[in-house]
Design an enzyme around this catalytic site. Structure first.
Site, PDB file in Angstrom:
ATOM      1  N   LEU A  31      10.067  -5.866   7.660  1.00 36.27           N
ATOM      2  CA  LEU A  31      10.155  -4.740   6.726  1.00 36.27           C
ATOM      3  C   LEU A  31      10.808  -5.120   5.405  1.00 36.27           C
ATOM      4  CD1 LEU A  31      11.229  -2.031   9.312  1.00 36.27           C
ATOM      5  CD2 LEU A  31       8.921  -2.764   8.642  1.00 36.27           C
ATOM      6  N   HIS A  32      10.326  -4.485   4.344  1.00 38.44           N
ATOM      7  CA  HIS A  32      10.927  -4.619   3.015  1.00 38.44           C
ATOM      8  C   HIS A  32      10.976  -3.226   2.393  1.00 38.44           C
ATOM      9  CE1 HIS A  32       6.817  -4.263   1.655  1.00 38.44           C
ATOM     10  NE2 HIS A  32       6.480  -5.360   2.301  1.00 38.44           N
ATOM     11  N   GLY A  34       9.195  -1.682   0.422  1.00 38.55           N
ATOM     12  CA  GLY A  34       7.931  -0.923   0.424  1.00 38.55           C
ATOM     13  C   GLY A  34       7.810  -0.100   1.709  1.00 38.55           C
ATOM     14  N   HIS A  35       8.051  -0.752   2.853  1.00 43.12           N
ATOM     15  CA  HIS A  35       7.990  -0.019   4.128  1.00 43.12           C
ATOM     16  C   HIS A  35       9.047   1.087   4.169  1.00 43.12           C
ATOM     17  CE1 HIS A  35       6.592  -4.177   5.427  1.00 43.12           C
ATOM     18  NE2 HIS A  35       5.589  -3.418   5.810  1.00 43.12           N
ATOM     19  N   GLN A  59      -6.835  -7.635  13.433  1.00 44.96           N
ATOM     20  CA  GLN A  59      -7.097  -7.644  11.989  1.00 44.96           C
ATOM     21  C   GLN A  59      -6.900  -9.007  11.347  1.00 44.96           C
ATOM     22  OE1 GLN A  59      -3.913  -4.549  11.427  1.00 44.96           O
ATOM     23  NE2 GLN A  59      -3.616  -5.592   9.480  1.00 44.96           N
ATOM     24  N   ASP A 155      -2.233  -1.815  -0.319  1.00 51.34           N
ATOM     25  CA  ASP A 155      -3.480  -2.082   0.399  1.00 51.34           C
ATOM     26  C   ASP A 155      -4.409  -0.904   0.124  1.00 51.34           C
ATOM     27  OD1 ASP A 155      -2.695  -4.581   1.761  1.00 51.34           O
ATOM     28  OD2 ASP A 155      -1.185  -3.276   2.637  1.00 51.34           O
ATOM     29  N   GLN A 158      -7.533  -0.535   2.255  1.00 53.09           N
ATOM     30  CA  GLN A 158      -7.142  -0.086   3.604  1.00 53.09           C
ATOM     31  C   GLN A 158      -6.911   1.429   3.608  1.00 53.09           C
ATOM     32  OE1 GLN A 158      -4.233  -2.054   6.398  1.00 53.09           O
ATOM     33  NE2 GLN A 158      -2.803  -0.616   5.501  1.00 53.09           N
ATOM     34  N   VAL A 181       5.641  -0.553  -4.252  1.00 50.27           N
ATOM     35  CA  VAL A 181       7.021  -0.884  -4.644  1.00 50.27           C
ATOM     36  C   VAL A 181       7.014  -2.331  -5.139  1.00 50.27           C
ATOM     37  CG1 VAL A 181       9.402  -1.117  -3.839  1.00 50.27           C
ATOM     38  CG2 VAL A 181       7.963   0.728  -2.951  1.00 50.27           C
TER      39      VAL A 181
END
Ligand code: PAF
Length: 284
Positions: A31-32, A34-35, A59, A155, A158, A181
């Site tokens: 995680l960063h 953004g998450h 994937q 994404d 996506q 982010v």
């Protein structure tokens, strides 16, 4: 409260006992910020949030980085626990199965495909990638039954594939696309950024800077499309670009005559690391 769940047999009864609406953040971990922005929004919207951490083998292509994809559960949990301190009344259920057998059946013959959106751009370079994404997200929706699910717009393709899947299957979940982010220099955050050397981190800025430059040329005007396309052709002389394309923001069609918004999607490759970025713009 943060509760870790590692098996589907444990998840089932927990989910069944929750009658209120729940938010859901699907991730592959490592995680960063953004998450964490997805989790923050989910916690603002719902007192109960499910957060999945599952590196989905479906994937990844045969020559991709599934085996070396960073798995950092302890570190991820501490980030989630610190975030939980800001939401003392919230319940966060972290579903983190490591065995694909927890998510997919042993016979496992079902694939969800959204071909028109999925088999171009990123999907053309990574055959089967979005089928793998759609299949796991469908399965996770089935297990978690969220009212809303949060995805990063980094994404973008996506996000469109999942939104279309939800529409086509009438799934009772609202898809929320959350803004990209970036670090202080403008590089979109990604778990794969850690593969970059210090020199490549500098070169990586070409990606966001180029998107900004083309977007300025376009300036929201259809009349500037040709100029923008010419600039893209010039930029693509740099062979580190996998692609840089202007597409309709909803359909991904390359035909923009009737488009009211566009997306500019780029992938810039440094060594074996492919960096994705995009932006959207209204078009008049
Ligand atoms: O965006 C990701 O991290 C993954 O593609 C997702 C949506 C969690 C599916 O594995």
């Amino acid at each position: 409260m943060v509760k870790l769940i590692t098996s589907t047999s444990e998840l089932g009864p927990i989910r069944q006992h929750i009658t209120a609406a729940v938010g859901f953040v699907p991730t592959m971990g490592n995680l960063h910020a953004g998450h964490m922005s997805l989790l923050t929004q989910a916690l603002r919207d719902f007192p109960t949030v499910f957060f999945s951490i599952f590196v989905n083998p479906k994937q990844f292509g045969p020559s991709e980085d599934f085996a070396r994809y960073p798995r950092t559960l302890e570190q991820d949990l501490s980030l989630i626990r610190s975030m939980a301190e800001q939401f003392p009344n919230a319940s966060i259920f972290v579903y983190a199965p490591t065995d694909p057998g927890e998510v997919f059946s042993a016979t496992d013959s079902l694939t969800i495909s959204v071909p028109q959106l999925a088999h171009q751009l990123e999907g053309e370079l990574r055959p089967g990638h979005f089928d793998g994404v759609a299949t796991v997200v469908y399965r996770l929706f089935e297990l978690i039954k969220p009212q809303r699910a949060y995805f990063g717009l980094k994404d973008y393709q996506q996000y469109l594939v999942i939104s279309q899947m939800v529409k086509d299957l009438f799934l009772p979940v609202e898809i929320i696309g959350m803004p990209i982010v970036r670090d202080e220099q403008g590089l979109a955050l990604s778990s794969r950024n850690q593969y970059l050397s210090p020199q490549q981190k500098v070169e990586a800025l070409t990606l966001s800077k180029t998107l900004q430059m083309v977007s300025q040329i376009l300036g929201g005007k259809k009349a500037n499309l040709t100029l923008a396309q010419l600039k893209i052709q010039e930029v693509l002389q740099d062979k580190r670009w996998n692609y840089l394309e202007l597409r309709d923001a909803q359909t991904l069609s390359a035909e923009l005559e009737h488009s009211t918004s566009i997306t500019l999607l780029g992938v810039y490759q440094l060594g074996t690391t492919r960096l994705l970025d995009n932006l959207q713009q209204e078009l008049a």
